[in-house]
Design a protein around this motif. Structure first.
Motif, mmCIF file in Angstrom:
data_model
loop_
_atom_site.group_PDB
_atom_site.id
_atom_site.type_symbol
_atom_site.label_atom_id
_atom_site.label_comp_id
_atom_site.label_asym_id
_atom_site.label_seq_id
_atom_site.Cartn_x
_atom_site.Cartn_y
_atom_site.Cartn_z
ATOM 1 N N ASN A 1 11.597 -22.009 -0.051
ATOM 2 C CA ASN A 1 10.928 -20.879 -0.698
ATOM 3 C C ASN A 1 11.469 -20.624 -2.105
ATOM 4 O O ASN A 1 10.681 -20.520 -3.060
ATOM 5 C CB ASN A 1 11.075 -19.586 0.118
ATOM 6 C CG ASN A 1 10.312 -19.593 1.411
ATOM 7 O OD1 ASN A 1 10.830 -20.067 2.412
ATOM 8 N ND2 ASN A 1 9.103 -19.073 1.407
ATOM 9 N N HIS B 1 16.134 -12.587 2.577
ATOM 10 C CA HIS B 1 16.888 -13.292 3.617
ATOM 11 C C HIS B 1 18.293 -13.635 3.139
ATOM 12 O O HIS B 1 19.249 -13.588 3.927
ATOM 13 C CB HIS B 1 16.146 -14.553 4.063
ATOM 14 C CG HIS B 1 15.011 -14.276 4.984
ATOM 15 N ND1 HIS B 1 15.153 -14.209 6.350
ATOM 16 C CD2 HIS B 1 13.698 -14.020 4.736
ATOM 17 C CE1 HIS B 1 13.990 -13.943 6.898
ATOM 18 N NE2 HIS B 1 13.083 -13.821 5.932
ATOM 19 N N TYR C 1 5.521 -21.067 2.982
ATOM 20 C CA TYR C 1 5.685 -19.778 3.651
ATOM 21 C C TYR C 1 5.379 -19.894 5.144
ATOM 22 O O TYR C 1 6.042 -19.266 5.971
ATOM 23 C CB TYR C 1 4.820 -18.687 3.001
ATOM 24 C CG TYR C 1 5.438 -17.342 3.255
ATOM 25 C CD1 TYR C 1 6.357 -16.799 2.365
ATOM 26 C CD2 TYR C 1 5.175 -16.633 4.424
ATOM 27 C CE1 TYR C 1 6.974 -15.593 2.630
ATOM 28 C CE2 TYR C 1 5.782 -15.431 4.690
ATOM 29 C CZ TYR C 1 6.685 -14.915 3.794
ATOM 30 O OH TYR C 1 7.308 -13.728 4.062
ATOM 31 N N ALA D 1 12.233 -14.525 0.266
ATOM 32 C CA ALA D 1 13.355 -15.430 0.516
ATOM 33 C C ALA D 1 14.673 -14.802 0.052
ATOM 34 O O ALA D 1 15.692 -14.916 0.737
ATOM 35 C CB ALA D 1 13.109 -16.762 -0.194
ATOM 36 N N SER E 1 6.865 -15.157 -2.378
ATOM 37 C CA SER E 1 7.657 -16.094 -1.592
ATOM 38 C C SER E 1 9.127 -16.036 -1.992
ATOM 39 O O SER E 1 10.015 -16.014 -1.125
ATOM 40 C CB SER E 1 7.106 -17.510 -1.763
ATOM 41 O OG SER E 1 7.774 -18.419 -0.918
ATOM 42 N N SER F 1 14.202 -20.392 3.471
ATOM 43 C CA SER F 1 14.258 -19.596 2.242
ATOM 44 C C SER F 1 15.088 -20.291 1.170
ATOM 45 O O SER F 1 14.662 -20.424 0.023
ATOM 46 C CB SER F 1 14.856 -18.212 2.519
ATOM 47 O OG SER F 1 13.993 -17.435 3.283
ATOM 48 N N HIS G 1 8.367 -21.217 6.672
ATOM 49 C CA HIS G 1 9.318 -20.102 6.753
ATOM 50 C C HIS G 1 9.040 -19.273 8.012
ATOM 51 O O HIS G 1 9.952 -18.933 8.767
ATOM 52 C CB HIS G 1 9.185 -19.258 5.473
ATOM 53 C CG HIS G 1 9.928 -17.984 5.473
ATOM 54 N ND1 HIS G 1 11.236 -17.899 5.060
ATOM 55 C CD2 HIS G 1 9.554 -16.733 5.805
ATOM 56 C CE1 HIS G 1 11.639 -16.641 5.155
ATOM 57 N NE2 HIS G 1 10.627 -15.910 5.600
#
Length: 173
Positions: free
Chosen positions: A120, A98, A20, A95, A91, A116, A23
């Motif tokens: 993720n 996204h 993360y 993701a 997480s 992601s 990310h």
């Protein structure tokens, strides 16, 4: 890495945090631009630094990602692995958001998308699968973890759409 030899499930929880943070690095550092992307595309703002500001982003991310996730991993170490599973759900959910943004906005890149998709989602799903297939948590704990993960993701979305959008509309009047 020492955690991997000590407890593989605990390692998977700590790995959620590292992934993360990676990310977040993509969102805010390299290539960065998440604030601008979010404000222009999600909030329909003409400004790249409004209504979501650096301070607002700080207060969304620091308590959740930099305090609660590591705290959960520490609790998982001392009080049982069940304390950390929500991190994998959160997480994955973040993701997937996204991925939805990517699909919604004509398959255009958004900061956080690459990590992601590459990290993720696969690592989060693997962690959840590992926990469930090895019966490391009860059904009740799994459901609680899902709920906490959803609430964590929802807190970010609620801030954006229930606080920032009305704030922006009010200021435009």
């Amino acid at each position: 890495m020492y955690v991997k030899d000590y407890s593989y499930p605990l390692y998977l929880i700590w790995l959620q945090i590292v992934v993360y943070w990676f990310h977040e690095f993509e969102e805010y550092i390299l290539p960065g631009g998440f604030l601008e992307y979010f404000n222009h595309n999600m909030m329909k703002s003409v400004s790249g630094d409004y209504p979501l500001t650096k301070a607002g982003s700080f207060w969304i991310n620091i308590p959740l990602v930099y305090l609660l996730m590591p705290l959960s991993a520490i609790l998982a170490h001392y009080f049982g692995i069940k304390w950390g599973l929500w991190c994998a759900y959160f997480s994955c959910l973040n993701a997937f958001a996204h991925v939805v943004m990517f699909l919604k906005f004509n398959r255009k890149y958004n900061p956080g998308f690459v990590v992601s998709v590459l990290f993720n989602i696969p690592i989060g799903i693997y962690t959840i699968w590992y926990f469930l297939s090895n019966n490391l948590v009860s059904t009740k704990i799994n459901i609680i973890s899902i709920v906490i993960g959803v609430l964590a993701q929802a807190s970010m979305m609620i801030y954006g759409f229930c606080y920032l959008v009305p704030k922006m509309k009010k200021e435009l009047q």
